[in-house]
Enzyme design. Sequence first.
Site, PDB file in Angstrom:
ATOM      1  N   HIS A  61      24.752   3.666  46.380  1.00 46.19           N
ATOM      2  CA  HIS A  61      23.628   2.790  46.729  1.00 46.19           C
ATOM      3  C   HIS A  61      22.318   3.563  46.813  1.00 46.19           C
ATOM      4  O   HIS A  61      21.558   3.434  47.770  1.00 46.19           O
ATOM      5  CB  HIS A  61      23.913   2.040  48.021  1.00 46.19           C
ATOM      6  CG  HIS A  61      25.074   1.100  47.924  1.00 46.19           C
ATOM      7  ND1 HIS A  61      25.121   0.067  47.012  1.00 46.19           N
ATOM      8  CD2 HIS A  61      26.240   1.050  48.611  1.00 46.19           C
ATOM      9  CE1 HIS A  61      26.274  -0.589  47.146  1.00 46.19           C
ATOM     10  NE2 HIS A  61      26.968  -0.002  48.096  1.00 46.19           N
ATOM     11  N   ARG A 115      23.237  -7.663  32.173  1.00 50.55           N
ATOM     12  CA  ARG A 115      23.953  -8.898  32.526  1.00 50.55           C
ATOM     13  C   ARG A 115      23.263  -9.619  33.666  1.00 50.55           C
ATOM     14  O   ARG A 115      23.188 -10.840  33.679  1.00 50.55           O
ATOM     15  CB  ARG A 115      25.396  -8.569  32.907  1.00 50.55           C
ATOM     16  CG  ARG A 115      26.281  -8.147  31.749  1.00 50.55           C
ATOM     17  CD  ARG A 115      27.619  -7.666  32.243  1.00 50.55           C
ATOM     18  NE  ARG A 115      27.497  -6.427  33.008  1.00 50.55           N
ATOM     19  CZ  ARG A 115      28.424  -5.963  33.831  1.00 50.55           C
ATOM     20  NH1 ARG A 115      29.535  -6.647  34.037  1.00 50.55           N
ATOM     21  NH2 ARG A 115      28.239  -4.822  34.469  1.00 50.55           N
ATOM     22  N   TYR A 116      22.798  -8.867  34.642  1.00 52.44           N
ATOM     23  CA  TYR A 116      22.037  -9.425  35.758  1.00 52.44           C
ATOM     24  C   TYR A 116      21.372  -8.282  36.506  1.00 52.44           C
ATOM     25  O   TYR A 116      21.533  -7.115  36.152  1.00 52.44           O
ATOM     26  CB  TYR A 116      22.923 -10.259  36.692  1.00 52.44           C
ATOM     27  CG  TYR A 116      24.172  -9.560  37.209  1.00 52.44           C
ATOM     28  CD1 TYR A 116      24.126  -8.696  38.299  1.00 52.44           C
ATOM     29  CD2 TYR A 116      25.409  -9.790  36.608  1.00 52.44           C
ATOM     30  CE1 TYR A 116      25.255  -8.070  38.768  1.00 52.44           C
ATOM     31  CE2 TYR A 116      26.562  -9.163  37.073  1.00 52.44           C
ATOM     32  CZ  TYR A 116      26.477  -8.302  38.160  1.00 52.44           C
ATOM     33  OH  TYR A 116      27.593  -7.684  38.626  1.00 52.44           O
ATOM     34  N   ARG A 155       5.792  16.186  53.677  1.00 49.84           N
ATOM     35  CA  ARG A 155       6.853  15.228  53.988  1.00 49.84           C
ATOM     36  C   ARG A 155       7.363  14.586  52.708  1.00 49.84           C
ATOM     37  O   ARG A 155       6.699  14.625  51.668  1.00 49.84           O
ATOM     38  CB  ARG A 155       6.369  14.168  54.970  1.00 49.84           C
ATOM     39  CG  ARG A 155       5.543  13.059  54.349  1.00 49.84           C
ATOM     40  CD  ARG A 155       5.149  12.000  55.367  1.00 49.84           C
ATOM     41  NE  ARG A 155       4.521  10.868  54.696  1.00 49.84           N
ATOM     42  CZ  ARG A 155       3.818   9.929  55.319  1.00 49.84           C
ATOM     43  NH1 ARG A 155       3.644   9.990  56.632  1.00 49.84           N
ATOM     44  NH2 ARG A 155       3.296   8.923  54.640  1.00 49.84           N
ATOM     45  N   ASN A 171      14.434   6.521  57.169  1.00 50.25           N
ATOM     46  CA  ASN A 171      14.316   7.868  57.712  1.00 50.25           C
ATOM     47  C   ASN A 171      15.512   8.716  57.269  1.00 50.25           C
ATOM     48  O   ASN A 171      16.651   8.283  57.394  1.00 50.25           O
ATOM     49  CB  ASN A 171      14.273   7.818  59.238  1.00 50.25           C
ATOM     50  CG  ASN A 171      12.961   7.273  59.774  1.00 50.25           C
ATOM     51  OD1 ASN A 171      11.907   7.708  59.361  1.00 50.25           O
ATOM     52  ND2 ASN A 171      13.047   6.321  60.690  1.00 50.25           N
ATOM     53  N   THR A 216       0.833  -1.205   0.000  1.00 50.37           N
ATOM     54  CA  THR A 216       0.000   0.000   0.000  1.00 50.37           C
ATOM     55  C   THR A 216       0.862   1.246   0.000  1.00 50.37           C
ATOM     56  O   THR A 216       2.012   1.221   0.468  1.00 50.37           O
ATOM     57  CB  THR A 216      -0.895   0.047   1.254  1.00 50.37           C
ATOM     58  OG1 THR A 216      -0.059   0.099   2.419  1.00 50.37           O
ATOM     59  CG2 THR A 216      -1.790  -1.170   1.345  1.00 50.37           C
ATOM     60  N   LYS A 238      -2.464 -14.557  15.284  1.00 55.93           N
ATOM     61  CA  LYS A 238      -3.415 -15.592  15.681  1.00 55.93           C
ATOM     62  C   LYS A 238      -3.280 -16.823  14.786  1.00 55.93           C
ATOM     63  O   LYS A 238      -3.347 -17.962  15.265  1.00 55.93           O
ATOM     64  CB  LYS A 238      -4.848 -15.046  15.605  1.00 55.93           C
ATOM     65  CG  LYS A 238      -5.907 -16.090  15.935  1.00 55.93           C
ATOM     66  CD  LYS A 238      -7.302 -15.500  15.981  1.00 55.93           C
ATOM     67  CE  LYS A 238      -8.326 -16.588  16.354  1.00 55.93           C
ATOM     68  NZ  LYS A 238      -9.689 -16.037  16.524  1.00 55.93           N
TER      69      LYS A 238
END
Length: 530
Positions: free
Chosen positions: A292, A233-234, A526, A434, A37, A140
């Site tokens: 971290h 990788r992990y 907060r 905290n 098309t 399908k």
Amino acid sequence: MSDVVAIERALISVSDKTGLVELGRALAGKGVEILSTGGSARTLRNAGVPVVEVADYTGVPEMLDGRVKTLVPKIHGGILGRRDLPEHVAQMAQHGIAPIGLVVVNLYPFEQTVAKGAEFAECVENIDIGGPALIRAAAKNHDFVAVLTDPAQYPDLIAALDAGGTTLAQRRHFAATAYTRTASYDAAIATWFTARNGDADPDLRMSETVPPQTGEVFPARLAIAGLKRQALRYGENPHQVAAFYATGERHGVATARQVQGKELSYNNINDTDAAYECVAEFDRPAVVIVKHANPCGVSLGADLASAWDRALACDTVSAFGGIIAVNRRLDAVSAAKMAEIFSEVIIAPDAEPEAIALLAKKKNLRLLIAGGLPDPAAPGLAFRSVAGGYLAQSRDAGRVTREALTVVTQRAPSNAEFEDMIFAFRVAKHVKSNAIVYARAGTTTGIGAGQMSRVDSSRIAALKGGDAIAGSVVASDAFFPFADGLEAAIAAGATSVIQPGGSIRDAEVIAAADRAGIAMVFTGMRHFRH
């Protein structure tokens, strides 16, 4: 009985023409009849590949500006008819429907159209209707039909042609990929449309350029779409598998170009995102060092070099092997300073060529250029998995201003303390609860993160800051439930406090501040970060 199916007829209708000519030539070379098309047909014909226009094949012309062209029985019957059922074969022959063994479709670029900020009407026009119908039909009937939705799949199909046809395993793999594609496509549309049209005026016309932004945030069924950017990788640990998906909503790690260094790990991506989100909070030149997922040093400066020196001084031990984020174009002077210690990642909105060349000497350092900063105030959803489901919430886009602060002590903060309070509270927003953050002169002097008691966070932050804590402000991400956390901060040398307030013991905490002669303000907001 072999499950290999040879391809006699293919339907091609693609928005992305990458690799199209090569695929067309390979199909034509094997004698495959190609139905196509619009632009796909023109591209193939211009390259000398024989093509039959779908309108000529079906006898039904394209109509409604191309909205209807493949939604006809002769096309869908050719895709969906089962070759192993005599009644299907008979009906196909009765109605002149020839089998179609390959469907190659990639969809209108809806996600890209939204990403470039197109107007509402243009986005709607880029919602593909016929394409998903063709893809789902072919997937399908994968026992007999192969479906391709990505140019990256073309080489596998060409190899299959050389081998005589596609195997059932290949067709099932293509089908699974196809359903994933239509699911993610519909999810992207659902997310975009729901957010913009949930409570829309019924008189809204498609010509409106700015539809209402009052959509339903949490519909009964929530669709999430993402494009796999990288197989990792992990995960957090070597026994976990992981992948990185991008949504393209905001500048950040997902939009960044990796200039150099080793492949990013799961933890690298997570920590870099934490650093970049934090540094984007500040208008002045800023440097954030993360370890971290927690900031271990944050500073503002007249330039990145001075901000780096002060951010590093906050915690020189934790900074080793950390993530560095900056909110300005990385310059060579700053890059040279950063190169003096080992870091996993540096991320910046841009970088000078001299800075890139200098950091290239650090072979293991990943340098990411994000192209911009994430907007801290932008709306969006954050997700977290739980057993059997996931939690969804709006992003923490809250930001306090000086006007929103309430002085609750006898002594009011000085102007310098007010500035440091706002700075420290913005940092605390990015520290795991905290969270306690000490700061002075636009630099963190001690950070306590992730403790089960707020008093422990206060003491750990003071321990890390040492003598630098004296004269600092202290920010708490949530209220002090008892006066002991505040008293620990006072003992460390803090002179003023910013906290949300709202404890049943607020009066006790305020009294402790007044006894010590320090200033304290409540934010009314907060920033828990779990």
